[in-house]
Design a protein around this motif. Sequence first.
Motif, PDB file in Angstrom:
ATOM      1  N   SER A   7       0.824  -1.216   0.000  1.00  0.00           N
ATOM      2  CA  SER A   7       0.000   0.000   0.000  1.00  0.00           C
ATOM      3  C   SER A   7       0.853   1.258   0.000  1.00  0.00           C
ATOM      4  CB  SER A   7      -0.957  -0.006   1.205  1.00  0.00           C
ATOM      5  OG  SER A   7      -0.292   0.253   2.424  1.00  0.00           O
ATOM      6  N   LYS A   8       1.966   1.241   0.713  1.00  0.00           N
ATOM      7  CA  LYS A   8       2.838   2.416   0.765  1.00  0.00           C
ATOM      8  C   LYS A   8       3.638   2.575  -0.528  1.00  0.00           C
ATOM      9  CE  LYS A   8       1.112   4.057   3.367  1.00  0.00           C
ATOM     10  NZ  LYS A   8       0.678   5.451   3.677  1.00  0.00           N
ATOM     11  N   LEU A   9       3.988   1.451  -1.168  1.00  0.00           N
ATOM     12  CA  LEU A   9       4.601   1.522  -2.491  1.00  0.00           C
ATOM     13  C   LEU A   9       3.602   2.086  -3.491  1.00  0.00           C
ATOM     14  CD1 LEU A   9       6.900   0.930  -4.477  1.00  0.00           C
ATOM     15  CD2 LEU A   9       6.064  -1.442  -4.598  1.00  0.00           C
ATOM     16  N   ALA A  10       2.354   1.665  -3.370  1.00  0.00           N
ATOM     17  CA  ALA A  10       1.306   2.190  -4.259  1.00  0.00           C
ATOM     18  C   ALA A  10       1.146   3.694  -4.079  1.00  0.00           C
ATOM     19  CB  ALA A  10      -0.012   1.472  -3.987  1.00  0.00           C
ATOM     20  N   ASN A  11       1.206   4.173  -2.832  1.00  0.00           N
ATOM     21  CA  ASN A  11       1.136   5.620  -2.591  1.00  0.00           C
ATOM     22  C   ASN A  11       2.227   6.361  -3.347  1.00  0.00           C
ATOM     23  OD1 ASN A  11       0.219   5.214   0.903  1.00  0.00           O
ATOM     24  ND2 ASN A  11      -1.104   5.711  -0.809  1.00  0.00           N
ATOM     25  N   LEU A  12       3.421   5.798  -3.300  1.00  0.00           N
ATOM     26  CA  LEU A  12       4.567   6.466  -3.927  1.00  0.00           C
ATOM     27  C   LEU A  12       4.472   6.390  -5.449  1.00  0.00           C
ATOM     28  CD1 LEU A  12       7.104   7.993  -3.189  1.00  0.00           C
ATOM     29  CD2 LEU A  12       8.291   5.817  -2.929  1.00  0.00           C
ATOM     30  N   MET A  13       4.088   5.237  -5.968  1.00  0.00           N
ATOM     31  CA  MET A  13       3.953   5.097  -7.413  1.00  0.00           C
ATOM     32  C   MET A  13       2.828   5.977  -7.950  1.00  0.00           C
ATOM     33  SD  MET A  13       4.732   1.022  -7.867  1.00  0.00           S
ATOM     34  CE  MET A  13       5.211   1.084  -9.598  1.00  0.00           C
ATOM     35  N   PHE A  14       1.762   6.112  -7.173  1.00  0.00           N
ATOM     36  CA  PHE A  14       0.677   7.021  -7.545  1.00  0.00           C
ATOM     37  C   PHE A  14       1.177   8.450  -7.629  1.00  0.00           C
ATOM     38  CE2 PHE A  14      -2.663   9.881  -5.693  1.00  0.00           C
ATOM     39  CZ  PHE A  14      -3.415  10.026  -6.857  1.00  0.00           C
ATOM     40  N   THR A  15       1.984   8.869  -6.659  1.00  0.00           N
ATOM     41  CA  THR A  15       2.545  10.222  -6.677  1.00  0.00           C
ATOM     42  C   THR A  15       3.346  10.470  -7.943  1.00  0.00           C
ATOM     43  OG1 THR A  15       2.662  10.347  -4.259  1.00  0.00           O
ATOM     44  CG2 THR A  15       4.129  11.804  -5.502  1.00  0.00           C
ATOM     45  N   TYR A  16       4.230   9.563  -8.258  1.00  0.00           N
ATOM     46  CA  TYR A  16       5.090   9.733  -9.436  1.00  0.00           C
ATOM     47  C   TYR A  16       4.279   9.696 -10.733  1.00  0.00           C
ATOM     48  CZ  TYR A  16       9.067   8.642  -6.284  1.00  0.00           C
ATOM     49  OH  TYR A  16      10.004   8.633  -5.279  1.00  0.00           O
ATOM     50  N   LEU A  45      -5.720  -0.137 -13.138  1.00  0.00           N
ATOM     51  CA  LEU A  45      -6.417  -1.039 -12.220  1.00  0.00           C
ATOM     52  C   LEU A  45      -7.160  -0.250 -11.149  1.00  0.00           C
ATOM     53  CD1 LEU A  45      -7.048  -3.867 -11.131  1.00  0.00           C
ATOM     54  CD2 LEU A  45      -4.818  -3.833  -9.971  1.00  0.00           C
ATOM     55  N   SER A  46      -6.542   0.800 -10.645  1.00  0.00           N
ATOM     56  CA  SER A  46      -7.181   1.629  -9.619  1.00  0.00           C
ATOM     57  C   SER A  46      -8.419   2.323 -10.169  1.00  0.00           C
ATOM     58  CB  SER A  46      -6.181   2.662  -9.088  1.00  0.00           C
ATOM     59  OG  SER A  46      -5.049   2.032  -8.509  1.00  0.00           O
ATOM     60  N   GLU A  47      -8.355   2.754 -11.417  1.00  0.00           N
ATOM     61  CA  GLU A  47      -9.535   3.329 -12.059  1.00  0.00           C
ATOM     62  C   GLU A  47     -10.663   2.302 -12.134  1.00  0.00           C
ATOM     63  OE1 GLU A  47      -8.152   6.799 -15.136  1.00  0.00           O
ATOM     64  OE2 GLU A  47      -8.045   4.725 -15.860  1.00  0.00           O
ATOM     65  N   ARG A  48     -10.315   1.092 -12.538  1.00  0.00           N
ATOM     66  CA  ARG A  48     -11.341   0.060 -12.684  1.00  0.00           C
ATOM     67  C   ARG A  48     -11.968  -0.302 -11.340  1.00  0.00           C
ATOM     68  NH1 ARG A  48     -11.399  -5.371 -12.291  1.00  0.00           N
ATOM     69  NH2 ARG A  48      -9.134  -5.650 -12.236  1.00  0.00           N
ATOM     70  N   LEU A  49     -11.140  -0.424 -10.313  1.00  0.00           N
ATOM     71  CA  LEU A  49     -11.648  -0.823  -9.004  1.00  0.00           C
ATOM     72  C   LEU A  49     -12.484   0.266  -8.335  1.00  0.00           C
ATOM     73  CD1 LEU A  49      -8.487  -2.660  -7.614  1.00  0.00           C
ATOM     74  CD2 LEU A  49     -10.621  -3.712  -8.335  1.00  0.00           C
ATOM     75  N   THR A  50     -12.095   1.522  -8.509  1.00  0.00           N
ATOM     76  CA  THR A  50     -12.807   2.620  -7.839  1.00  0.00           C
ATOM     77  C   THR A  50     -13.889   3.248  -8.697  1.00  0.00           C
ATOM     78  OG1 THR A  50     -11.255   4.322  -8.627  1.00  0.00           O
ATOM     79  CG2 THR A  50     -10.721   3.213  -6.531  1.00  0.00           C
ATOM     80  N   GLY A  51     -13.815   3.077 -10.004  1.00  0.00           N
ATOM     81  CA  GLY A  51     -14.756   3.747 -10.895  1.00  0.00           C
ATOM     82  C   GLY A  51     -14.467   5.210 -11.099  1.00  0.00           C
ATOM     83  N   VAL A  52     -13.306   5.672 -10.632  1.00  0.00           N
ATOM     84  CA  VAL A  52     -12.892   7.079 -10.798  1.00  0.00           C
ATOM     85  C   VAL A  52     -11.882   7.119 -11.941  1.00  0.00           C
ATOM     86  CG1 VAL A  52     -11.814   9.083  -9.698  1.00  0.00           C
ATOM     87  CG2 VAL A  52     -13.287   7.562  -8.364  1.00  0.00           C
ATOM     88  N   THR A  53     -12.298   7.685 -13.075  1.00  0.00           N
ATOM     89  CA  THR A  53     -11.494   7.596 -14.292  1.00  0.00           C
ATOM     90  C   THR A  53     -11.325   8.945 -14.973  1.00  0.00           C
ATOM     91  OG1 THR A  53     -13.441   7.143 -15.659  1.00  0.00           O
ATOM     92  CG2 THR A  53     -12.316   5.238 -14.698  1.00  0.00           C
ATOM     93  N   ASP A  71       6.018   1.317 -16.108  1.00  0.00           N
ATOM     94  CA  ASP A  71       5.063   0.377 -16.685  1.00  0.00           C
ATOM     95  C   ASP A  71       4.105  -0.145 -15.624  1.00  0.00           C
ATOM     96  OD1 ASP A  71       4.107  -1.428 -18.878  1.00  0.00           O
ATOM     97  OD2 ASP A  71       4.856  -2.974 -17.500  1.00  0.00           O
ATOM     98  N   VAL A  72       4.645  -0.570 -14.493  1.00  0.00           N
ATOM     99  CA  VAL A  72       3.791  -1.058 -13.401  1.00  0.00           C
ATOM    100  C   VAL A  72       2.919   0.080 -12.867  1.00  0.00           C
ATOM    101  CG1 VAL A  72       3.762  -2.013 -11.066  1.00  0.00           C
ATOM    102  CG2 VAL A  72       5.339  -2.935 -12.774  1.00  0.00           C
ATOM    103  N   ALA A  73       3.482   1.279 -12.778  1.00  0.00           N
ATOM    104  CA  ALA A  73       2.716   2.421 -12.273  1.00  0.00           C
ATOM    105  C   ALA A  73       1.513   2.710 -13.173  1.00  0.00           C
ATOM    106  CB  ALA A  73       3.605   3.650 -12.166  1.00  0.00           C
ATOM    107  N   ALA A  74       1.714   2.669 -14.475  1.00  0.00           N
ATOM    108  CA  ALA A  74       0.611   2.920 -15.411  1.00  0.00           C
ATOM    109  C   ALA A  74      -0.454   1.835 -15.290  1.00  0.00           C
ATOM    110  CB  ALA A  74       1.144   2.998 -16.831  1.00  0.00           C
TER     111      ALA A  74
END
Length: 294
Positions: free
Chosen positions: A168-177, A282-290, A274-277
């Motif tokens: 989750s904390k890696l995801a936070n950082l990858m989201f930021t970048y 995936l985050s768009e699909r799971l949350t419906g926020v696109t 690549d993983v960040a994109a």
Amino acid sequence: MPETQWTAADVGDQTGRTFIVTGANSGLGEVTALTLAGAGAQVILACRNVEKANVVAAEIGANATVRQLDLSDLASVRAFANSVDGVDVLINNAGVMALPLRRTADGFEMQIGTNHLGHFALTGLLFDKIRDRVVTMSSGLHAYGSIDLDDLNWEHRRYDRWRAYGQSKLANLMFTYELQRRLDAAGSSVRSVAAHPGYAATGLQAHTESIFDRLMSVGNRLIAQSAEMGALPGLFAATAPDAEGGRFYGPRGLGNLRGHPVKVGSTKKSKDEDVAAKLWTLSERLTGVTNFIT
């Protein structure tokens, strides 16, 4: 940033500016809200526990507004976002750490659901209302995480609370970048900045519901820096004119565990575009926020 000891006294006059601080009812969020309000800002305390947030708001006074926000429930995230007219800085601070396996209202593993997906949705739903920057709190423990795009929510793997926290904390950082890359591509002036508190003594370490609660309470007394010091990297990221988009700020001391804020590094995995994109999609699909950056 210059090699000086940046402190809360360097926050500067924030009169006329509005900040949202998630999880502002305790710990780093409380210190952040108090500091910003003391500098003249209007602060929206976005908290699941409104009763505790009201105590902090009473200490702040007229510059504080309390709004209910449960990041583990996307309906709550949407309701909160709809209640906001505009904001200069969104500080994605709230989080849970090393919990036993449980799931959010939407069926996500609680740590990725609260720490990343809730904040991803919140940022997207508020995006058109954000005037200056988005600050997302990560952790040095992002180094312990890996993004499993095929099982982000721990439905097939054997659950490991610390690996889940690291993810989750890696995801936070990858989201930021990734957010900064998309902002740059869109020609936006909004900045996306990450920060981490080092090892700061907060209530976060008391809710793992395991023996780690006792171990970390000892660490808090012997090793950790204060919540006031731990809040400095996030405050720098949120207020300093020279805080750079797409950068990570944390304590300057040994192991980036203690000290005044400086620009810090992050793992090779955190910079995998690549993983960040794919995580973004995936985050768009799971949350419906696109499609919130155009």
